[in-house]
Design a protein around this motif. Structure first.
Motif, PDB file in Angstrom:
ATOM      1  N   GLN A   1     -21.099 -32.766  17.286  1.00  0.00           N
ATOM      2  CA  GLN A   1     -20.604 -31.680  16.449  1.00  0.00           C
ATOM      3  C   GLN A   1     -19.538 -30.933  17.217  1.00  0.00           C
ATOM      4  O   GLN A   1     -19.823 -30.273  18.227  1.00  0.00           O
TER       5      GLN A   1
ATOM      6  N   LYS B   1     -16.917 -27.721  13.311  1.00  0.00           N
ATOM      7  CA  LYS B   1     -16.975 -28.922  12.482  1.00  0.00           C
ATOM      8  C   LYS B   1     -18.411 -29.285  12.136  1.00  0.00           C
ATOM      9  O   LYS B   1     -19.355 -28.765  12.730  1.00  0.00           O
TER      10      LYS B   1
ATOM     11  N   GLU C   1     -21.003 -35.422  13.146  1.00  0.00           N
ATOM     12  CA  GLU C   1     -20.300 -36.695  13.032  1.00  0.00           C
ATOM     13  C   GLU C   1     -21.142 -37.769  13.722  1.00  0.00           C
ATOM     14  O   GLU C   1     -21.349 -37.712  14.936  1.00  0.00           O
TER      15      GLU C   1
ATOM     16  N   GLU D   1      -9.936 -34.047  21.353  1.00  0.00           N
ATOM     17  CA  GLU D   1     -10.718 -33.979  20.109  1.00  0.00           C
ATOM     18  C   GLU D   1     -12.129 -34.531  20.257  1.00  0.00           C
ATOM     19  O   GLU D   1     -12.920 -34.460  19.318  1.00  0.00           O
TER      20      GLU D   1
END
Length: 121
Positions: free
Chosen positions: A39, A43, A46, A89
């Motif tokens: 995470q 956000k 994922e 990222e």
């Protein structure tokens, strides 16, 4: 009781590597698939990768393919995630999750507390 304890997170430079570990206890580790989920800041969750109970089958999200490798050592009740070519990222809280069966990639019944990965120069 089931416990999943992640470790290995930290600060890495872009292009660097980290190896995450997840120590499992309280259940028959070799009978269940395991996954890594992350995470990022601000956000949602994922899913990154899953491995079946025997370690023979693996699956990866597009964001992890070619850079991350999931593995497990059933003798040590430990799950791993080798992360290479890290990008900013990839900064996130990384969780390991226990699958509900031998090959459950989206259904999890236990989670660890997470380990923070920060990728920055």
């Amino acid at each position: 009781q089931v416990q999943l304890v992640e470790s290995g997170g930290g600060l890495a430079q872009p292009g660097g590597s980290l190896r995450l570990s997840c120590a499992a206890s309280g259940f028959s580790f070799s009978r269940y698939s395991m996954s890594w989920v992350r995470q990022g800041p601000g956000k949602g969750l994922e899913w990154l990768s899953a491995i079946d109970n025997n370690g023979r089958d693996t699956n990866y999200a597009e964001s992890a393919k070619g850079r991350f490798t999931i593995s497990r050592d059933n003798a040590k009740n430990t799950l791993y995630l080798q992360m290479n070519s890290l990008k900013p990222e990839d900064t996130a809280l990384y969780f390991c999750a226990k699958g509900r069966g031998v090959w459950s990639q989206v259904e999890f019944d236990f989670w660890g507390q997470g380990t923070q990965v920060t990728v920055s120069s």
